[in-house]
Design an enzyme around this catalytic site. Sequence first.
Site, short mmCIF file in Angstrom:
data_model
loop_
_atom_site.label_atom_id
_atom_site.label_comp_id
_atom_site.label_asym_id
_atom_site.label_seq_id
_atom_site.Cartn_x
_atom_site.Cartn_y
_atom_site.Cartn_z
N ASP A 202 60.30 -33.18 19.54
CA ASP A 202 59.20 -32.32 19.97
C ASP A 202 59.68 -30.95 20.44
O ASP A 202 58.93 -30.25 21.14
CB ASP A 202 58.43 -33.02 21.11
CG ASP A 202 57.38 -34.00 20.56
OD1 ASP A 202 56.99 -33.86 19.38
OD2 ASP A 202 56.96 -34.89 21.32
N LYS A 205 57.54 -27.80 20.50
CA LYS A 205 56.46 -27.55 21.47
C LYS A 205 56.78 -26.35 22.34
O LYS A 205 55.90 -25.85 23.05
CB LYS A 205 56.21 -28.80 22.31
CG LYS A 205 55.49 -29.87 21.52
CD LYS A 205 55.04 -31.02 22.38
CE LYS A 205 54.25 -32.02 21.53
NZ LYS A 205 54.03 -33.28 22.24
FE LIG Z 1 55.52 -34.56 18.01
FE LIG Z 2 56.44 -36.89 20.55
#
Ligand SMILES: [Fe+2]
Ligand SMILES: [Fe+2]
Length: 348
Positions: A202, A205
Amino acid sequence: MDAHRNRILIVDDEPQVGLMIREELTERGFVCRVAEDAGRAREIIDTEQPDVLITDIQMPGTNGLDLLVYARKHAPQCKVVLTTGYSNRQYLVQALLLGAHDYIEKPFRPGELAEVIFRAVNGESDGSLLMDRAVDAMELGLQTRQASLDSVTALVRAVEAKDPYTRRHSEQVTHYAVNLARATGLAAPVVESIRVASLLHDIGKIGVPDRILTKPGALTEDEFQKISRHSALGSDILASITLFAKEAKLVRHHHERWDGKGYPDGLVGEQTPLESRIIQTADCIDAMLMDRTYKQGYSVDRMLGELLRCSGTQFDPKIASAAIHWCRGNPDKLILPGRDLVPQPVSA
Ligand SMILES: [Fe+2]
Ligand SMILES: [Fe+2]
């Protein structure tokens, strides 16, 4: 030095590199053939029995180590010299154990490759020195990779810290993904890639506005579009770090779905790399079990029910089934709200 018209087969998926090597060796009297893929290389090994095979360790769709094994079997007199980039030093010892004669790291100094090839055709080898050199290079490579991983993981933690509900999400996903990968019987280097890619899945992000990341309640279409960019963005970030080139691809596809309705590329079924399918399932297990700004964590039974219900649509059925089996057999390893299980340090 006289090359005695020795025949050299050069295999590299980058045509420019193959041609450059050919030019240098041809000038020194070697007879060279160039192949850009393993299939063509195997044909030349069978029909022409080269004296030396020079192959890149990592090529799309195949692997220099496979070609090494093939050459050892089908042209036993052929000496195999591997060329290796910075990011695949971890294969060196394996290559030597499989019978590689020597290796050389890219980029080469002028004349360096020719020296290695002259040594190979004359049957000279550094013997145990070679293994020592490979072990040192590998160790250095691993240390560098770990140091880079530590810095990038610190970035991931910084992103997660913005939202108390996602703190430790990436470590928890890693915990599930590594356990699932092992339960599926994957080889140690694949598990290691899954470990790294899960930790970083991630990271994109970082490019999503905080107000969207921490928004309680449903997202608007526009907000969903913005958050959906994180997998491609994360992949781009990692692709700029040579050491994580492989993981970059795995991160890109961690939101694909088995039925093709995922993002960013809408890949269907096994078009999505197996590693990404495992990370996707692990990601959803953690997202279902933990509280979020917009929902309470599911019970274990409800989470297992969802894995089953969405098997074949959202999830790869084989991985969903392995996940259900693993969760049922390891209830103490499930991380639930308020149960601060610290995942064991995982390494392949
Ligand atoms: Fe993700
Ligand atoms: Fe995730």
